[in-house]
Design a protein around this motif. Structure first.
Motif, PDB file in Angstrom:
ATOM      1  N   PRO A 192     -32.847  65.036  39.749  1.00 17.36           N
ATOM      2  CA  PRO A 192     -33.520  64.432  37.706  1.00 17.36           C
ATOM      3  C   PRO A 192     -34.621  62.971  37.674  1.00 17.36           C
ATOM      4  O   PRO A 192     -34.831  62.779  36.738  1.00 17.36           O
ATOM      5  N   LYS A 193     -34.724  62.523  39.172  1.00 20.77           N
ATOM      6  CA  LYS A 193     -35.545  61.361  39.376  1.00 20.77           C
ATOM      7  C   LYS A 193     -36.660  61.521  39.450  1.00 20.77           C
ATOM      8  O   LYS A 193     -36.574  60.221  39.739  1.00 20.77           O
ATOM      9  N   ALA A 247     -35.612  69.413  36.314  1.00 19.61           N
ATOM     10  CA  ALA A 247     -34.377  68.676  35.848  1.00 19.61           C
ATOM     11  C   ALA A 247     -34.688  67.327  35.120  1.00 19.61           C
ATOM     12  O   ALA A 247     -33.814  66.887  34.709  1.00 19.61           O
ATOM     13  N   CYS A 248     -36.031  67.101  35.443  1.00 20.57           N
ATOM     14  CA  CYS A 248     -35.930  65.362  34.794  1.00 20.57           C
ATOM     15  C   CYS A 248     -36.411  65.893  33.196  1.00 20.57           C
ATOM     16  O   CYS A 248     -36.051  64.792  32.712  1.00 20.57           O
ATOM     17  N   GLN A 250     -34.811  67.590  31.092  1.00 20.64           N
ATOM     18  CA  GLN A 250     -33.137  68.236  31.105  1.00 20.64           C
ATOM     19  C   GLN A 250     -33.121  66.724  31.252  1.00 20.64           C
ATOM     20  O   GLN A 250     -32.100  66.542  29.547  1.00 20.64           O
ATOM     21  N   GLU A 251     -33.254  66.302  31.876  1.00 25.40           N
ATOM     22  CA  GLU A 251     -32.014  64.515  31.646  1.00 25.40           C
ATOM     23  C   GLU A 251     -32.902  64.124  30.744  1.00 25.40           C
ATOM     24  O   GLU A 251     -31.964  63.152  30.395  1.00 25.40           O
ATOM     25  N   ASP A 255     -30.201  62.395  28.037  1.00 24.41           N
ATOM     26  CA  ASP A 255     -30.252  60.909  27.761  1.00 24.41           C
ATOM     27  C   ASP A 255     -29.732  61.010  26.298  1.00 24.41           C
ATOM     28  O   ASP A 255     -29.238  59.776  25.451  1.00 24.41           O
ATOM     29  N   LEU A 284     -25.371  70.156  31.583  1.00 25.51           N
ATOM     30  CA  LEU A 284     -25.797  68.603  31.763  1.00 25.51           C
ATOM     31  C   LEU A 284     -25.405  68.114  30.736  1.00 25.51           C
ATOM     32  O   LEU A 284     -24.652  66.933  30.710  1.00 25.51           O
ATOM     33  N   ARG A 288     -21.969  65.087  30.585  1.00 23.80           N
ATOM     34  CA  ARG A 288     -22.155  64.018  30.119  1.00 23.80           C
ATOM     35  C   ARG A 288     -21.413  64.041  28.587  1.00 23.80           C
ATOM     36  O   ARG A 288     -20.944  62.758  28.658  1.00 23.80           O
TER      37      ARG A 288
END
Ligand code: KG4
Ligand code: ZN
Length: 339
Positions: A192-193, A247-248, A250-251, A255, A284, A288
């Motif tokens: 995710p980074k 992943a990024c 979705q992150e 967020d 996620l 979260r």
């Protein structure tokens, strides 16, 4: 009081029987996912035709599953807004006909309010006031909620809905339709980074969202700034690249959703947070939100997985409260595309 709920606002034909607003006697959903997958998105005309084929068998099955006869139904509740006009019309016409033939009340239900209600069908009642997030394929909106029938909208997306962004990004990554569950799965194996995608309006003071820039950022990252339709069709991405982008992306969506929902909850002195709609199924987002609301001392009410996506149980459930409040529709009821 046993209410038959009918839902046909988008691409799912659904019927359910719910007793006293909470006891699920049956819930039947006939999905058209496989049909629309071939087009990479929902084709309204195709959806309407399928609703016509599905509506009676789905209602019959919901009655069979509930063990009820038609003459044991006390009222008929139906999604009348918002949604695809042709699709809504099929459910509304079926509901009007049943209400007239059975001589029972007809109740018109707002689909978005029903998504909020879906989060408190299987749990304790949330403490009021609550901050509600409806996050689906067509909507991303925040409300201050003071009861099952009292919702004041305080923000919404200014362009794409979050679910729409999931579907479009899934299309770019060739993960299929519907995009949400496919991206959720693909993201599990990604970093995710790996890419820092934009988080639009994250720090703005208003309660609005914007997801179309994020979708474009993903497109440019995958295919460059001059990406053509041909390049999109010809693309053949490495699975590890797809997992990282999923992943990024979705992150970034999560967020923004979590941050803005929690800030809005704080600003409106909410005691609880309620989340409903198809995207509420996202793993996620669920994780979260439960972490963040716990840190803030808020109680969280999320629709159970079976009630996140479109269904008629939430329509029948909310229909009970509308009926109790004296709400009645008549044969002049019309389907309305907007809320
Ligand atoms: O509430 P819904 O069934 O229909 C509307 O009222 O729009 O929501 C459908 C949306 C689709 O965009 C789908 O991709 C998304 O919900 N969705 C998800 C997940 N499951 C469904 N989005 C993210 N993660 C998921 N696991
Ligand atoms: Zn929906």
């Amino acid at each position: 009081m046993k209410i038959l709920g009918i839902e046909s606002s988008c691409d799912d034909t659904a019927a359910a029987v719910v007793e006293d607003g909470r006891k699920l006697l049956s819930s039947v959903v006939s999905s058209q996912e496989d049909i629309h997958a071939a087009f990479g998105g929902i084709v309204p005309e195709v959806a309407c035709r399928k609703h016509i084929e599905n509506i009676l068998p789905v209602i019959e099955k919901s009655l069979r599953d509930s063990g009820m006869r038609l003459d044991e139904i006390d009222a008929v509740a139906v999604t009348a807004r918002p949604g695809l006009i042709g699709a809504l019309l099929i459910g509304v016409t079926a509901a009007k006909t049943l209400s007239w033939a059975l001589d029972v009340p007809l109740i018109d239900v707002n689909h978005l309010h029903a998504h909020i209600y879906g989060a408190w069908m299987s749990d304790a009642y949330p403490q009021m006031p609550a901050l509600s997030l409806v996050v689906s394929g067509g909507h991303t909106s925040l409300y201050v909620t003071k009861g099952p029938l009292q919702h004041r909208q305080i923000g919404s997306t200014v362009d794409d809905a979050a679910g729409e962004a999931f579907d479009k990004v899934s299309n770019i990554l060739k993960l299929g339709f519907p995009g949400g569950p496919a991206i959720d799965r693909a993201a599990a194996g990604g970093n995710p980074k790996a890419v820092n995608f934009p988080r639009a309006l994250l720090n703005s003071e208003n309660n609005n969202f914007s997801f179309s820039g994020l979708k474009t950022a993903v497109l440019y990252h995958c295919l460059g700034q001059n990406a053509s339709r041909e390049a999109m069709e010809a693309a053949n991405f490495d699975p590890a690249f797809v997992a990282d982008v999923a992943a990024c992306f979705q992150e970034a969506v999560v967020d923004v959703l979590v941050n803005k929902t929690c800030k809005a909850a704080q600003r409106s002195n909410a005691a609880s947070v309620i989340v409903g709609g198809g995207v509420a199924a996202n793993s996620l987002l669920r994780a979260r939100l439960s972490e963040e609301t716990k840190n803030m001392g808020l109680s969280l009410f999320m629709a159970p997985m079976s009630l996140c996506r479109d269904n008629a149980a939430m329509i029948a459930g909310l229909g009970f409260h509308l009926l109790k409040s004296g709400r009645r529709a008549d044969m002049s009821l019309e389907a309305e595309p907007s809320a």
